[in-house]
Every structure is written in C-alpha cells, then in structure tokens.
Design a protein around this motif. Structure first.
Motif, PDB file in Angstrom:
ATOM      1  N   LEU A  45       0.952  -1.208  -0.027  1.00 25.03           N
ATOM      2  CA  LEU A  45      -0.060  -0.095   0.127  1.00 25.03           C
ATOM      3  C   LEU A  45       0.870   1.176  -0.028  1.00 25.03           C
ATOM      4  N   LEU A  46       1.932   1.333   0.859  1.00 25.72           N
ATOM      5  CA  LEU A  46       2.753   2.533   0.702  1.00 25.72           C
ATOM      6  C   LEU A  46       3.461   2.717  -0.637  1.00 25.72           C
ATOM      7  N   LEU A  47       3.736   1.562  -1.363  1.00 27.51           N
ATOM      8  CA  LEU A  47       4.634   1.797  -2.517  1.00 27.51           C
ATOM      9  C   LEU A  47       3.455   2.531  -3.439  1.00 27.51           C
ATOM     10  N   ALA A  48       2.259   1.928  -3.228  1.00 30.24           N
ATOM     11  CA  ALA A  48       1.156   2.608  -4.290  1.00 30.24           C
ATOM     12  C   ALA A  48       1.002   3.990  -3.931  1.00 30.24           C
ATOM     13  N   ARG A  49       1.075   4.373  -2.674  1.00 27.91           N
ATOM     14  CA  ARG A  49       1.220   5.711  -2.521  1.00 27.91           C
ATOM     15  C   ARG A  49       2.179   6.406  -2.914  1.00 27.91           C
ATOM     16  N   ALA A  50       3.621   5.864  -2.814  1.00 27.78           N
ATOM     17  CA  ALA A  50       4.569   6.432  -3.329  1.00 27.78           C
ATOM     18  C   ALA A  50       4.650   7.080  -4.713  1.00 27.78           C
ATOM     19  N   ARG A  51       3.816   6.177  -5.551  1.00 27.93           N
ATOM     20  CA  ARG A  51       3.835   6.816  -7.203  1.00 27.93           C
ATOM     21  C   ARG A  51       3.006   8.010  -7.128  1.00 27.93           C
ATOM     22  N   ALA A  52       1.799   7.931  -6.336  1.00 29.94           N
ATOM     23  CA  ALA A  52       1.098   9.323  -6.276  1.00 29.94           C
ATOM     24  C   ALA A  52       1.731  10.572  -5.661  1.00 29.94           C
ATOM     25  N   ARG A  53       2.781  10.243  -4.822  1.00 28.59           N
ATOM     26  CA  ARG A  53       3.403  11.292  -4.171  1.00 28.59           C
ATOM     27  C   ARG A  53       4.618  11.521  -4.659  1.00 28.59           C
ATOM     28  N   LEU A  55       8.351  -4.539  -9.576  1.00 31.44           N
ATOM     29  CA  LEU A  55       8.899  -6.015  -9.452  1.00 31.44           C
ATOM     30  C   LEU A  55       8.792  -6.313  -7.922  1.00 31.44           C
ATOM     31  N   GLY A  56       9.298  -4.948  -7.017  1.00 29.53           N
ATOM     32  CA  GLY A  56       8.902  -5.229  -5.446  1.00 29.53           C
ATOM     33  C   GLY A  56       7.622  -5.568  -5.042  1.00 29.53           C
ATOM     34  N   ARG A  57       6.744  -4.653  -5.698  1.00 24.26           N
ATOM     35  CA  ARG A  57       5.382  -5.184  -5.173  1.00 24.26           C
ATOM     36  C   ARG A  57       4.772  -6.589  -5.667  1.00 24.26           C
ATOM     37  N   LEU A 113       6.335  -8.857  -3.252  1.00 21.06           N
ATOM     38  CA  LEU A 113       5.402  -8.724  -1.852  1.00 21.06           C
ATOM     39  C   LEU A 113       4.149  -9.684  -1.800  1.00 21.06           C
ATOM     40  N   VAL A 114       3.520  -9.611  -3.183  1.00 23.69           N
ATOM     41  CA  VAL A 114       2.221 -10.163  -3.161  1.00 23.69           C
ATOM     42  C   VAL A 114       2.525 -11.955  -2.985  1.00 23.69           C
ATOM     43  N   VAL A 115       3.717 -12.198  -4.059  1.00 22.52           N
ATOM     44  CA  VAL A 115       4.202 -13.625  -4.353  1.00 22.52           C
ATOM     45  C   VAL A 115       4.176 -14.033  -2.815  1.00 22.52           C
ATOM     46  N   ALA A 116       5.131 -12.993  -1.722  1.00 21.14           N
ATOM     47  CA  ALA A 116       5.235 -13.663  -0.483  1.00 21.14           C
ATOM     48  C   ALA A 116       4.205 -13.998   0.446  1.00 21.14           C
ATOM     49  N   GLN A 117       3.006 -12.641   0.435  1.00 21.78           N
ATOM     50  CA  GLN A 117       2.029 -13.045   0.948  1.00 21.78           C
ATOM     51  C   GLN A 117       1.342 -14.294   0.789  1.00 21.78           C
ATOM     52  N   GLU A 121      -6.712 -10.761 -15.558  1.00 21.81           N
ATOM     53  CA  GLU A 121      -6.724 -11.878 -14.771  1.00 21.81           C
ATOM     54  C   GLU A 121      -5.357 -12.910 -14.819  1.00 21.81           C
ATOM     55  N   ARG A 122      -4.713 -12.823 -16.018  1.00 18.45           N
ATOM     56  CA  ARG A 122      -3.510 -13.656 -16.026  1.00 18.45           C
ATOM     57  C   ARG A 122      -2.584 -13.302 -15.287  1.00 18.45           C
ATOM     58  N   ARG A 123      -2.309 -11.899 -14.962  1.00 17.58           N
ATOM     59  CA  ARG A 123      -1.300 -11.507 -14.179  1.00 17.58           C
ATOM     60  C   ARG A 123      -1.522 -11.943 -12.700  1.00 17.58           C
ATOM     61  N   GLY A 124      -2.886 -11.783 -12.364  1.00 14.74           N
ATOM     62  CA  GLY A 124      -3.030 -12.484 -11.157  1.00 14.74           C
ATOM     63  C   GLY A 124      -2.780 -13.712 -10.753  1.00 14.74           C
ATOM     64  N   LEU A 125      -3.181 -14.637 -11.868  1.00 16.13           N
ATOM     65  CA  LEU A 125      -3.009 -16.029 -11.572  1.00 16.13           C
ATOM     66  C   LEU A 125      -1.597 -16.336 -11.752  1.00 16.13           C
ATOM     67  N   VAL A 126      -0.699 -15.794 -12.401  1.00 10.45           N
ATOM     68  CA  VAL A 126       0.742 -15.887 -12.482  1.00 10.45           C
ATOM     69  C   VAL A 126       1.311 -15.572 -11.136  1.00 10.45           C
ATOM     70  N   LEU A 127       1.193 -14.483 -10.485  1.00 11.65           N
ATOM     71  CA  LEU A 127       1.470 -14.251  -9.059  1.00 11.65           C
ATOM     72  C   LEU A 127       0.953 -15.194  -8.142  1.00 11.65           C
ATOM     73  N   ALA A 128      -0.220 -15.579  -8.177  1.00 17.29           N
ATOM     74  CA  ALA A 128      -0.678 -16.632  -7.229  1.00 17.29           C
ATOM     75  C   ALA A 128       0.061 -18.116  -7.336  1.00 17.29           C
ATOM     76  N   ALA A 129       0.128 -18.278  -8.799  1.00 15.76           N
ATOM     77  CA  ALA A 129       0.980 -19.630  -8.993  1.00 15.76           C
ATOM     78  C   ALA A 129       2.401 -19.527  -8.362  1.00 15.76           C
ATOM     79  N   LEU A 130       3.048 -18.446  -8.641  1.00 16.31           N
ATOM     80  CA  LEU A 130       4.368 -18.303  -8.301  1.00 16.31           C
ATOM     81  C   LEU A 130       4.349 -18.425  -6.599  1.00 16.31           C
ATOM     82  N   GLY A 131       3.223 -17.666  -5.970  1.00 13.95           N
ATOM     83  CA  GLY A 131       3.125 -17.791  -4.390  1.00 13.95           C
ATOM     84  C   GLY A 131       3.088 -19.207  -3.972  1.00 13.95           C
ATOM     85  N   LEU A 132       2.090 -20.018  -4.911  1.00 13.72           N
ATOM     86  CA  LEU A 132       1.859 -21.464  -4.545  1.00 13.72           C
ATOM     87  C   LEU A 132       3.169 -22.164  -4.403  1.00 13.72           C
TER      88      LEU A 132
END
Length: 867
Positions: A356-364, A478-480, A483-487, A793-804
């Motif tokens: 969330l903070l990284l997302a705010r950083a772009r706006a700021r 890539l950092g974000r 983090l999602v893959v780690a979660q 959707e593909r981007r989310g599933l790829v991240l989920a597969a990497l996380g799994l």
C-alpha cells in the motif's frame, strides 16, 4: 560580523535542511550573538548543539503535524492499513497472552527476577521436589540467598462451618518464611510467625469469599480436614500463588502436614519424601551462577552423608521460566506452533502495508521530487515517511489491543471441569498491551523502512517530467509483485498448518475413544482428608463398592486411582527385569494406576495378552501387574512380557509378575505420544484416594444424586468431588478444548487468507489504474472485453501460481519446525495439499477479476483523455 562567521561555519549542515528550518536556526543564532559575547569555538559548538537540539525537536513536531494532515486526507487508506495491521497484531497479542499466562509471566511478587527455583532431583525425574530435611540443610548452609522458602500444594477439605459439607480445594502448605521471602504482605491481618510452625492458623486467599459464599474475617475459624484453623490474615488480591494454573484457596503451616494428612511418619523428618517446591531470593551481590556453585557443594556433602536418599541427586538453580519450560514441554510445543503461525500472519500484514505504501509513493512522486530538488536531504524525507508509518503502526497497535481483547475473552473459556478447579490465568493486562505496542513498532520497521527508502531513491528529473505518472519504474513493480507472491506463499503455509492441526486431532474428533464413555459416571472421594487410617480407608471403599452395586440403575461398579484423560494422572517408579537402566538412573517413571478387578471389564480396556486382575489377586497373594503394549515394546522388545517381573518404586522394592498386557491408550492427552503404563491391583496396592466408576442402565447423570446420598450415608463429612459422567470428561478433554484450539488456528488461517487476498486485489487494481490509457487504446483498436479481462486476470493467476510454488517449498521446511515436539502434527493428508492451493487459486482469480472487469468496462474516449 560574528553572525556571518558563525553562518559560514554552520553552512555545510544547514544546506541539508529545509528553508523554514534554516530561518529558525538563523534567528536563534542571531539571538545568541546579541545576548552575549562568543569568545571561542567551544562556545560556538555549545550554542550550535543547543540550537540543533531545539530545532530537531521542533522538526519532529512538524513531521508529526504534517503526517497527521496527510493521513487525515486519506481516511480509506488509513482504515484499511489500521484494520489489516490490527488483525495481525491482535492475533499475536492474544496468543502472547496465552503463552504469557502459562510460560512467560513472572511470579506475582515484588522483584520477581530475584526469585529462583531450587530443585534437588535425580535423572529419573527432573520434576521431582525436595525433602524437608534437605531443604533445611540447604537453608542453613546457603549464603547466596537472602532467604529460602518451601511449600507443597495439597488438596484439602475446607468448610467455614463445622456442620457444613466440606469442599475440596487447593491449599499451599508453606514454611513460616514463605511470605517474607516472596515479599508479599498481608492485605488484612498478618502472615505467619516463626513461633506458629505447628499451630493451626491460616492465611486465606482474596477469592476465598467467592468459593465459600462469604469472606471470613481475621480471627474467624475455617475447618480444614476436620481441624479448626484460625484465620490470621488475607493474601493480597494480586498474589495468585506461585503455580501457573493452581491457585491455592488457603495457606497453611507446613508443620501441620502430618496432622492434615494423618501420615504415620512425620514428613518433616522423612529425607526420602521429595515433594517440596523451594524458592529462594538472591542475596545482594549474589548471582545465579554463584548460587549454583555454592548449593552444588552443599548437595555433594549431603550425597556423601546420606547416600541412600541423596546419593544420586543433583541440585539445580533455575529461573521460573526454565522451570515452566521443563515441566510443560508439550505445552511449550503448542505455544511455539501458535506463535509461529501468528508471526507469519504479521509478516503477511506488513507485506500488505508495504504494498500500500509503495502504491502511495507513486501518487506522491512529484511531491517528493520537488522537495528533493529544493535541497531536502534524503534521510530527512525518510524520517518524514517513517513518521507516517509510525502513526499507522500506532493506530494498528491500538486496533490490535481491541482485537486482542476479543481473543483473550475466547481463551478465557478454555477450562477443564474439575474439582478443585484448574484456572487458565489468561487476562488482558498491561503486559499484553505493551506487547501489542511493541509489535506495532516492530511492524513499523518491517513495512515502512523499505518503501520509504525506495521512495526517496527516485530519479528526480524523470519524476518532475512525468508529473507523478509512471515514475515508479519496473523495479518498484517488481518489488510489489514480490511482496504479493510472499503473501500468498505465507498464507499457504498458514492454511496448510491449519489443515495439519486438524489432521493431527482428527481422531479425537471423529474416532471413538479407546475406553468406554457411555453409560458411565465417575466420583472421587478422599477418606485421607478425614484422617482415615489405611485399614479404615480399605473398609470405607469396600462398603462404597458393595452398596453402589445395590443401587437401582447400577449395572456394574469398579474403582481406579485415576480415570483416563483426567488431570489427576499418577505415576509410578518401576525397574523392569532385564532392562539396563541409563547411567545414573535407579528406576523409570511411567504413568500408572491402582485399579480393582472390575476396571478392565467396565471401561472395556482390552487385554491383548494374558489376563486381567481377578478376585484371587489378594493382599496376601503373589504380587502381579499388567503393563500396556507400549511398556512391553519399550522395555522388552521382541520378548514375551507375560511372566516378566518389575520392581515397584525402587531397585529393592516389592517385585510383581506381569500377568497381562493391555492395549495402549491415551492417558493424559488425546494427542500424546504412546506412553508406557503400569496397572497395579488395588488389593495389593491400596491408595488413600480412589475414583468410583459406575455403569448405569440408563442416563448416568441420573445416578449423581443417589451416589451423593450413598456417600453421605457412610460418612456425612466425606469430601465428594468430580461427580460427573465420563462422557463429559472425555468431551472436555478430547473434543471441546482442541476444537477451541482448532478454531483459533482456523481464524489465523482466515486472517492470513484475507490479508493475502487484499494484497493481490490492491496490486491488480493498482496495475489497472496505471494502464488505463493502454486498455483504452486496446478497446479502441477492437480488443474484446474478454481479452482485457484475461490480460488482467492472467497477471493475478501468474502471481498466485508463483506464490503457491514458493509456499510449497516453505511448507516443507516450516511445518516440521511448527510441529516439533508435538506428537501427531508432523504430517497432513493429501486432501489438504490439494484443496488449499485450489482455494488460494480461486480466491486469487476472484481478487483479480474485480479490477479486470473494471478495466474491460472502461470508456475508450474517457480512458484516452485520462491524464
């Protein structure tokens, strides 16, 4: 003139400050120069340090005010961040309260760190206590302790009126210096005097009135085991005793032990009776190491002087924490598992906030770039961003306290129905609040530092040209993603652990018990509390069994020293024939119980070999014993146990022949490792306290009143307790408690899944927001909405597969560590490994679909105009 010279000296430092701070410093320095002469460089430095200290505090205040204004303008972001962090901190704090109550909390006494536990034990039993003669010798010869006090916990029959039925409660039999050693004053009256060693006086606990319907005043009489004790004091409310779960209702002189227990031998003169817990307060200047060395020398002298009772004993000086860990290894394993799971949840929450903070950083990015371009230092901006993270952490910590309160209230319901009552001392105290705030500060570093540092390491020129759009770069994306893959990976570990926990206790939830629980009621009585002699006790239990058989509704009757899964399990020392004991050991300590001839038949405990006890096993016949399968496997592997012999209590103790082998069962916990067990016939091993078990023809609860009347008909003053159906005991010990723990673990898994889902949704929504123009162009060029949905959707599933995939690797290493020392939790079913990844994929697909649908529904013209 002086002002210009001073300004030239300080100019390198001032360049790194913002314009407003520079003005404040110059004004302050001008005031100094006009107030007095600056005669030397030392004066310059002194004045500069004073000014910088003042301006530093002022800048911190400015940072806080700016952070509050910034966060106040984004209430939705603050709410999501505080709620996510609060859930994780609340789970950690609730589990900490459980661990603190059972393991970590210091003794409720002044200066608890100065109180040490002193044990004189053998390799056979590290939890064994100390005899009073040994305690007396250590007390007289020790110089490292300002005082040594001893006590033992006993069950007594207490009543405020001699005519009222006695109630069984815990009492601490203590030495006269018990309260002074612990520095615990009386809340009313006084504590014991040295001259009252053998005088029937008592100090009662503060909650005595709750247990007996009225608080006895100082000077009133309390009847304990039929002896009238004069109340001389009341313990303070904050002093709950020196044991974790057992809270004494009364404190009585240890010198009254023989009269209270009607013992034939004075326990204060029996060097072979090791049942005392000894606490010592260190003397000024002494250390734990010096105390250990001193007492070791004293113990060596006792071993030489009394080789029969002390020859194999060693003294151990240990902290209360070390004692708690030593006496409850499996409980520690459970706590480690729970703490490990909530730690993973906190990491997931911190990853979420970092995203969330990284997302705010772009706006700021434009704001940060402007501040950097006009001379603000990067470290100065990091401090500003960390101040915002600090406020978020504090809000999350406060929310965590609220969630922790709910968790503590849930844990307070964990109890074992027994008499005397066992109390789980979980409470919402300042230690839990302090832990919550500490967890908040640690999480501030975890989720705030890396995003803050990455934010200020931007390309200033590129950020100013872009106007705050697209300045994040691929590295930040890539950092974000990482983090999602780690979660997702950590959420998978928590969910698999929940499945593992459920699989470990599945048998307790769905498989029938290994002893009979239906149509059976149990009842404890204690003739010893009324000073029955051994012969009178045997006669009493004979009458009780004979009359119980004649009760209407009673189909069968038996006796046992303790029911399976009850908290009153007993142990016995044995020396198996032909078994070579480890060096330094004289016997092995195993679970054991004295039972009568009807026990195996009534409770349907299977005899796999040999025979059960029968009426021919009398006191004057050859001694016999029955062992379980685990005992035979451990001490006579690949041998026939029938006909083997064991010595009872010590190497030269009475010898018993093994006549039967019983099926291994569960004796204390439903998830315990298979344990050796020895059954002894009650007729040859009479006990002072036994449990009567009655098989009923109908509802066993209907026999409660007749059994109570039966006991009163034999002796109106006989203490009677734990009168309950055996099914109630089994449900509490084997089902209810572990279901509550499973609910805790399941809640943790749900929190982890929710946080990981929020993190994935936030990333995909952020990506869609950044690619609005791209999606508009795709739609304008003829792309179908389904194509856009699949692209997102593909981007989310790829991240989920990497996380799994990462979670699968972590699970292989994490689960054995979480389940270490906890029998039955080392593996889980294949179904768990199938359904958990499937559930995570489905949830990830849903989290990605919502922003994907928004991207597909964009108006191309509006998207192309979007700046």
């Amino acid at each position: 003139m002086r002002g210009r010279k001073l300004l030239r000296y300080l100019r390198p430092e001032m360049r790194r400050r913002e314009e407003n701070e520079m003005r404040e410093e110059l004004d302050a320095l001008a005031a100094i120069a006009g107030r007095r002469e600056i005669g030397s460089m030392a004066h310059v430095m002194e004045d500069a340090r004073a000014v910088w200290g003042w301006t530093w505090l002022a800048s911190i205040g400015a940072d806080l005010r700016y952070a509050l204004r910034t966060l106040r303008s984004q209430p939705a972001f603050v709410a999501v961040a505080a709620l996510s962090l609060g859930l994780a901190i609340g789970a950690n704090s609730a589990v900490f309260s459980f661990a603190d109550a059972l393991i970590f909390r210091p003794l409720p006494v002044p200066h608890p760190s100065a109180i040490l536990d002193i044990a004189l034990t053998t390799p056979d039993d590290f939890g064994e206590g100390m005899s009073f003669p040994d305690y007396r010798d250590l007390r007289q010869q020790s110089r490292s302790f300002a005082a040594l006090a001893a006590y033992r916990i006993a069950t007594v029959a207490a009543a405020t009126d001699a005519a009222a039925p006695a109630r069984v409660r815990f009492a601490a039999l203590v030495t006269d210096n018990f309260f002074p050693t612990l520095e615990v004053p009386a809340a009313a009256g006084r504590t014991f005097l040295p001259s009252e060693a053998g005088v029937p006086v008592a100090v009662v606990s503060d909650d005595f009135l709750d247990q007996f319907g009225g608080k006895p005043a100082v000077g009133s009489i309390v009847h304990v085991n039929g002896i009238a004790f004069t109340v001389v004091g009341v313990a303070p409310k904050w002093f709950t005793g020196t044991e974790r779960i057992l809270r004494p209702s009364l404190y009585l002189p240890l010198a009254m032990s023989q009269r209270l227990d009607a013992a034939a031998k004075d326990p204060l003169e029996d060097r072979g009776l090791h049942d005392l817990v000894v606490k010592g307060r260190l003397a000024a200047g002494a250390t734990m190491q010096s105390a250990q060395a001193e007492l070791s020398a004293v113990a060596a002298g006792l071993a030489r002087e009394f080789p029969k009772t002390d020859g194999n004993r060693r003294v151990f000086v240990r902290t209360e924490l070390q004692r708690s860990i030593l006496l409850a290894p499996q409980l520690l394993s459970l706590i480690k598992m729970l703490m490990g799971l909530v730690a993973l949840i906190l990491i997931i929450a911190c990853s979420n906030l970092a995203n969330l903070l990284l997302a705010r950083a772009r706006a700021r990015s434009r704001e940060i770039a402007i501040r950097l371009s006009i001379g603000a230092g990067r470290m100065r901006l990091v401090r500003q961003l960390m101040t915002e993270s600090f406020l978020l952490a504090i809000l999350g910590g406060l929310a965590g306290v609220v969630f922790a309160y709910g968790g503590v209230r849930l844990l307070e319901t964990l109890s074992v129905p027994s008499e005397p009552p066992n109390i789980l001392p979980v409470e919402m105290d300042w230690r839990v609040v302090e832990f919550s705030l500490l967890a908040a500060l640690v999480s501030c570093l975890l989720f705030g530092l890396a995003p803050a540092w990455q934010t200020v390491r931007m390309d200033v020129l590129a950020a100013l040209k872009s106007g705050g759009r697209g300045a994040s770069g691929s590295r930040r994306t890539l950092g974000r993603d990482t983090l999602v893959v780690a979660q997702i990976a950590l959420a998978m570990v928590v969910l698999i652990a929940a499945g593992m926990f459920f699989a470990g206790f599945r048998k307790a939830l769905v498989v029938a018990p290994d002893f009979r629980t239906d149509h059976v009621i149990g009842m404890d009585t204690a003739p010893a509390l009324l000073h029955y002699s051994p012969a009178q006790t045997v006669d009493y239990y004979r009458q009780l069994v004979d009359r119980a058989r004649l009760m209407p509704g009673a189909a069968d009757v038996a006796m046992t020293e303790s029911l399976p899964l009850s908290t009153s399990q007993t142990v016995v020392g044995v020396v198996p024939e032909g078994y070579r004991l480890p060096k330094g050991r004289e016997k092995i300590i195993v679970f054991g119980a004295a039972v009568d001839s009807g026990y195996f038949r009534l409770l349907r405990v299977e005899i796999t070999r040999g025979r059960a006890f029968n009426d021919a096993d009398r006191a004057d016949s050859a001694r016999v014993a029955i062992v379980n399968q685990q005992f035979a496997k451990a001490y006579w592997p690949n041998q026939d146990p029938i006909g083997k012999r064991i010595r009872i209590d010590k190497p030269d103790g009475p010898e018993a022949e093994v006549v039967g082998v019983a099926k291994t069962g569960h004796y204390l916990l439903v998830n315990e490792q298979p344990s050796p067990f020895v059954y002894l016939p009650y007729t040859q091993n009479p006990r002072r306290r036994m449990t009567l078990i009655v098989q009923s023809t109908g509802d066993p609860a209907a026999l409660a009143a007749p059994l109570r009347d039966l006991v009163r008909s034999i002796d109106p003053n006989m203490p009677l307790y734990n009168l309950r159906p055996v099914a109630t005991l089994y449900q509490s010990r084997a089902t209810d408690t572990w279901l509550q723990f499973f609910q805790m673990v399941g809640t943790m898994a749900l929190i982890g899944l929710t946080l990981a889902t929020i993190g994935l949704y936030g990333l995909i929504a952020y990506t869609v927001n950044r690619r609005v123009q791209e999606f508009g162009i795709r739609v304008a060029l003829g792309a179908r909405k389904g194509d856009v949905v699949w692209l997102v959707e593909r981007r989310g599933l790829v991240l989920a597969a990497l996380g799994l995939a990462v979670g699968g690797v972590l699970t292989r290493f994490a689960l054995p560590m979480l389940s270490a020392g906890f029998f039955g939790l080392g593996s889980t079913s294949a179904a768990v490994y199938f359904f958990v990844p499937l559930a995570l994929l489905l949830v990830s697909a849903l989290a990605s679909y919502l922003p994907a649908r928004r991207a597909a529904s964009l108006d191309p013209l509006r998207a192309l105009r979007n700046e």
